[in-house]
Motif scaffolding. Structure first.
Motif, PDB file in Angstrom:
ATOM      1  N   ARG A   1       0.821  -1.201   0.000  1.00 34.16           N
ATOM      2  CA  ARG A   1       0.000   0.000   0.000  1.00 34.16           C
ATOM      3  C   ARG A   1       0.867   1.267   0.000  1.00 34.16           C
ATOM      4  N   SER A   2       1.994   1.249   0.707  1.00 35.99           N
ATOM      5  CA  SER A   2       2.842   2.438   0.748  1.00 35.99           C
ATOM      6  C   SER A   2       3.426   2.744  -0.624  1.00 35.99           C
ATOM      7  N   LEU A   3       3.819   1.706  -1.370  1.00 39.85           N
ATOM      8  CA  LEU A   3       4.354   1.935  -2.713  1.00 39.85           C
ATOM      9  C   LEU A   3       3.270   2.441  -3.655  1.00 39.85           C
ATOM     10  N   MET A   4       2.068   1.874  -3.552  1.00 40.64           N
ATOM     11  CA  MET A   4       0.981   2.327  -4.415  1.00 40.64           C
ATOM     12  C   MET A   4       0.625   3.789  -4.128  1.00 40.64           C
ATOM     13  N   ARG A   5       0.639   4.182  -2.876  1.00 33.66           N
ATOM     14  CA  ARG A   5       0.372   5.582  -2.528  1.00 33.66           C
ATOM     15  C   ARG A   5       1.450   6.494  -3.107  1.00 33.66           C
ATOM     16  N   ARG A   6       2.702   6.038  -3.056  1.00 41.40           N
ATOM     17  CA  ARG A   6       3.797   6.861  -3.567  1.00 41.40           C
ATOM     18  C   ARG A   6       3.662   7.085  -5.072  1.00 41.40           C
ATOM     19  N   VAL A   7       3.328   6.038  -5.816  1.00 47.06           N
ATOM     20  CA  VAL A   7       3.148   6.181  -7.262  1.00 47.06           C
ATOM     21  C   VAL A   7       1.929   7.049  -7.564  1.00 47.06           C
ATOM     22  N   TYR A   8       0.873   6.860  -6.803  1.00 43.00           N
ATOM     23  CA  TYR A   8      -0.361   7.618  -7.007  1.00 43.00           C
ATOM     24  C   TYR A   8      -0.111   9.117  -6.866  1.00 43.00           C
ATOM     25  N   VAL A   9       0.617   9.497  -5.820  1.00 47.61           N
ATOM     26  CA  VAL A   9       0.870  10.919  -5.571  1.00 47.61           C
ATOM     27  C   VAL A   9       1.897  11.472  -6.554  1.00 47.61           C
ATOM     28  N   ALA A  10       2.871  10.641  -6.946  1.00 45.79           N
ATOM     29  CA  ALA A  10       3.944  11.117  -7.822  1.00 45.79           C
ATOM     30  C   ALA A  10       3.523  11.251  -9.274  1.00 45.79           C
ATOM     31  N   THR A  11       2.399  10.682  -9.665  1.00 46.24           N
ATOM     32  CA  THR A  11       1.960  10.763 -11.055  1.00 46.24           C
ATOM     33  C   THR A  11       1.472  12.182 -11.364  1.00 46.24           C
ATOM     34  N   PRO A  12       2.044  12.872 -12.352  1.00 46.95           N
ATOM     35  CA  PRO A  12       1.575  14.222 -12.703  1.00 46.95           C
ATOM     36  C   PRO A  12       0.143  14.177 -13.227  1.00 46.95           C
ATOM     37  N   LEU A  13      -0.569  15.280 -13.055  1.00 50.53           N
ATOM     38  CA  LEU A  13      -1.952  15.338 -13.517  1.00 50.53           C
ATOM     39  C   LEU A  13      -2.049  15.171 -15.033  1.00 50.53           C
ATOM     40  N   THR A  14      -1.020  15.620 -15.731  1.00 48.17           N
ATOM     41  CA  THR A  14      -1.050  15.493 -17.185  1.00 48.17           C
ATOM     42  C   THR A  14      -0.857  14.056 -17.653  1.00 48.17           C
TER      43      THR A  14
END
Length: 833
Positions: free
Chosen positions: A704-717
């Motif tokens: 879950r921690s890795l998925m949260r990190r990728v989720y937040v790091a993905t740019p809106l574009t």
């Protein structure tokens, strides 16, 4: 306590749990039931490590401060065992194969041991018993040490503790006597300057001071002592507890928290909170003594739970019970939010209005009450023209009409919620009313009766005639499907029948007698398959999508059926607790004596307290104090309810309120893993800007921690690119991640952008596979509705504030907007709020 959440460990004992202890580091939990069977658990991971039997009932349990030993009292004996070696407690890095290895057995008491406590260095421990003595033991043989017996109390000793420097011992008994023991000489006074030169052989433990708690007729029932802060907490039989400072015996605090005896007390490691427990009514209280405020106060039902219902948004649960209380629970944290006590008798049913802000309850006291769950108050009470005891309830989804039925009358009472007036009485049944249900569409009400019929009423039509549906046995429960086109009926002969509402014809029938039957009472002379009292469903409920129906009755099984095929999908076992009647398939003939079953014999004759020996139950009564277990409750399911989200259902049973939920987390799939799927690879993909690969790797690892990190790091574009290229096999995991982030994250724009992109790009696929993603879609809809309500409230509040500020004038007589423009001209833009 900090995050305000609770959870249930995924294991259970075969009898009532008697003792629980947690290691000092919080890594190992040991629990022991009434038969002496123990379960060793890895507490942080909630994994069962080992099952073990001590061979008999235990009365005291304590970990040593180092965590290397466990002291257990079995009758008059004390056994010390080695705990499993761990990096925190082991002297070497090796591991033992056997989790339990006995260190030594100690004998010396003449009665049951009630308390065990260790010294701070784990070299010695104290045992206090009902034989009115306290004994001092050494873990390993010590030079010049002789096991010592401390006598002087005139009642059972509740506890004994060392002081922080181990120079004193404090003991307390049930008669309210507190003794302070010091290591002194018989012949030499402590004031003698040469007292330290006395030979050690002339020293012994003696009573230095005596203190007594003056509480009239109340007895001391529990106590605990924290040696570091020298705080003593004492609980009494009248619900009062006191906080003292030793050795000066200064009273710091006194509070009455219950009307019954306080049976258990503990202090947390930081000495800020006191936890108090009263088993008579199932109360637990956490009190912060320095600020004199409640941290947590919870109380469960002390009698059988009769009904349970989910709120329309699925965030709350409401339970009713025979004790006359209505409790509102938070479905996420498991804590009780509010308790209503206005009913004076058993509360039989509860039902929400469609919006979820109004709750209706019926009771045997002859009243139906409406509760405002915004202000938490009873705003309307409905009653009949004659004295009736209402046993079932149905509410119009719009909340305008409420109906109730009684086993004392054959008529259905209808009231107006706005005026509280009795509108009508529906007549037609020839037997008591057993169940009522409103169609979700609100135009039809179904009533089941003991006259073998179910009647469908159109109460808002001009003619209030009913269409009877004939059955072969007494009707026990009626339930509507979510689309209001089908109704399910449970009868006394164990049949489940499904009827089309518009045509009034029977669609299908299920024979559930074999599925629900199981379990023998302790006094049964027939096998479980031949017991007639368990061969019917007393409650049932449709799933939100209407594809399944769940049913339960007077047995230990809850049955889940597929409506279309009529196949039993799964049997859920309510309880394996052998302390309840009906959990065993086969009885042991050795427990049958000439005086009757061994479990029904009175075993309270050896109780030391007069209050424990007095039996205040009425002759022939089958219900009693659930905490004392004087009677053997029968395992049964009183009510069932599906969550509106569809991922869980709850059951009101003898064991309490049980919640069964789906595990929607991504399952571990070793075929999707290889040497390149590592957390380092995820971080590397994020650094390179390859968010799609990082997301797939995180889903494969299911961290879950890795998925949260990728989720937040993905740019809106790049959100649309990631969602469109993501394989559909990970779509369920992505939706679950979005739901989790909406609950925990405050980044509203990011979360809504992910939701909008998923629904726009995968909308057709989700529509075709709606059955597979029904739980995620419902959860997402509930969260979006909650966000919309919150934003609407914020916008309205801001508009009112802006209107107020724009209408105000300053001291110079200028409007507030003009003064703001002047400030913006003279101040930097960064300072203008």
């Amino acid at each position: 306590m900090v995050s305000n959440k609770s959870y249930t460990l995924p294991f259970s004992h075969r009898c009532n749990i008697n003792r629980v202890a947690l290691s000092p580091l919080g890594k190992i939990l040991i629990s022991i039931d009434e038969d002496g069977r123990a379960i060793l658990t890895n507490f942080p991971r909630r994994i069962t490590l080992h099952h073990f039997s001590f061979g008999g009932p235990t009365s005291a349990l304590a970990f040593s401060p180092t965590g290397q030993y466990i002291a257990v009292s079995i009758g008059r004996l004390v056994e010390v065992w080695h705990t499993p070696k761990s990096p925190e407690s082991a002297t070497d890095k090796g591991l033992e194969f056997a989790p339990f290895v006995r260190h030594r057995t100690y004998a010396g008491h003449h009665g049951e041991i009630s308390h065990i406590t260790w010294s701070s260095d784990s070299r010695f421990f104290l045992t206090a018993g009902k034989d009115q003595i306290v004994r001092i033991w050494s873990l390993v043989p010590e030079r010049d040490f002789i096991p010592t017996t401390l006598t002087g109390h005139r009642d059972s000793v509740l506890g004994a503790w060392f002081s922080d420097d181990q120079e004193k011992i404090f003991t307390i008994s049930q008669d309210g006597a507190l003794f302070e023991w010091s290591f002194m000489s018989n012949a030499v006074d402590n004031s003698d300057p040469e007292h330290d030169l006395v030979d050690r052989e002339q020293l012994q433990w003696r009573i230095g001071q005596r203190h007594f708690f003056m509480q009239n007729n109340a007895r001391t029932t529990s106590a605990t002592f924290h040696s570091g802060s020298r705080l003593l907490v004492v609980g009494f039989s009248n619900g009062l507890f006191r906080l003292y400072e030793l050795p000066d015996f200064n009273l710091i605090h006194e509070l009455s928290v219950s009307q019954n005896a306080i049976d258990s007390i503990t202090i947390n490691s930081s000495v800020e909170w006191l936890a108090l427990g009263a088993s008579k009514l199932g109360q637990v209280l956490v009190w912060e003594w320095q600020s004199e405020s409640y941290i947590l106060k919870q109380q469960g039902h002390f009698d059988n739970v009769t009904d349970v219902v989910y709120s329309p948004d699925g965030t709350r649960l409401v339970t009713t019970a025979d004790d006359g209380k209505v409790k509102v629970w938070d479905s996420q944290s498991g804590f009780c939010i509010m308790t209503f006590t206005e009913h004076s008798s058993c509360v039989t049913a509860c039902q929400f209005a469609k919006r979820g802000q109004v709750l209706f309850t019926s009771s045997l006291d002859g009243s139906v009450r409406a509760w405002d769950l915004v202000r938490y108050r009873n705003f309307r009470t409905f009653s009949s023209t004659t004295r009736l005891s209402f046993s079932c309830l149905a509410v119009d989804p719009s909340g305008e009409v409420v109906c109730a039925g009684s086993e004392d009358s054959f008529d259905i009472q209808i009231w107006s919620v706005q005026t509280g007036q009795l509108l009508d009485q529906l007549s037609g049944h020839e037997g008591p009313i057993s169940s009522l249900a409103f169609a979700p569409s609100g135009d039809t009400i179904a009533s089941g009766s003991w006259d073998h019929t179910v009647r469908l009423w159109s109460i808002f039509g001009r003619s209030q005639t009913s269409e009877p549906l004939q059955l072969q046995a007494d009707v026990l429960h009626v339930s509507f499907r979510a689309d209001s086109r089908q109704v399910a009926v449970s009868t006394l002969d164990g049949q489940l029948t499904f009827w089309a509402v518009s045509e009034g014809t029977q669609i299908a029938s299920l024979d559930g007698r074999h599925d629900v039957s199981g379990g023998r009472k302790i006094s049964d002379r027939r096998i479980a398959a031949n017991v007639a009292g368990t061969k019917s469903f007393t409650c049932l409920a449709y799933s939100p999508d209407g594809s399944c129906v769940i049913a339960g009755g007077n047995s230990k099984y809850i049955c889940l059926y597929d409506v279309r095929s009529g196949v039993l999908l799964k049997n859920f076992v309510v309880s394996v607790n052998l302390s309840l009647d009906g959990t065993q398939e086969f009885l042991n003939s050795r427990n049958l004596t000439e005086a009757g079953p061994r479990g029904l014999l009175d075993n309270e004759g050896g109780a030391s307290d007069l209050e424990e020996r007095i039996d205040r139950t009425l002759p022939g009564a089958s219900r009693g104090d659930a905490s004392r277990r004087r009677t053997r409750p029968e395992v049964r399911v009183q009510a069932l309810c599906f969550s509106p989200i569809g991922g869980a259902f709850c059951a009101a049973s003898t064991e309490g309120l049980l919640v069964f939920a789906l595990d929607s987390a991504l399952q571990f799939d070793p075929f999707d893993l290889d040497l390149d799927v590592t957390p380092a690879a995820v971080n590397g993909a994020i650094a390179r800007g390859d968010c799609l690969r990082a997301m797939i790797l995180a889903f494969r690892l299911n961290e879950r921690s890795l998925m949260r990190r990728v989720y937040v790091a993905t740019p809106l574009t790049d959100v649309a690119l990631v969602v469109s290229s993501l394989p559909t096999v990970y779509l369920s995991a992505l939706m679950g991640l979005i739901i989790h982030m909406i609950n925990d994250s405050a980044n509203l724009e990011l979360n809504l952008r992910w939701v909008e992109t998923v629904l726009r790009l995968h909308g057709p696929y989700l529509k075709e596979s709606s059955q597979d993603y029904s739980s995620e879609l419902r959860s997402l809809q509930q969260l979006l509705d909650r966000i919309q309500k919150h934003l609407t409230w914020v916008a309205e509040e801001n508009s009112h504030v802006l209107e107020y500020l724009s209408s105000r004038t300053g001291s110079a007589g200028k409007p507030w907007s003009d003064r703001r423009n002047m400030m913006e001209q003279h101040l930097p833009s960064s300072t203008v709020m």
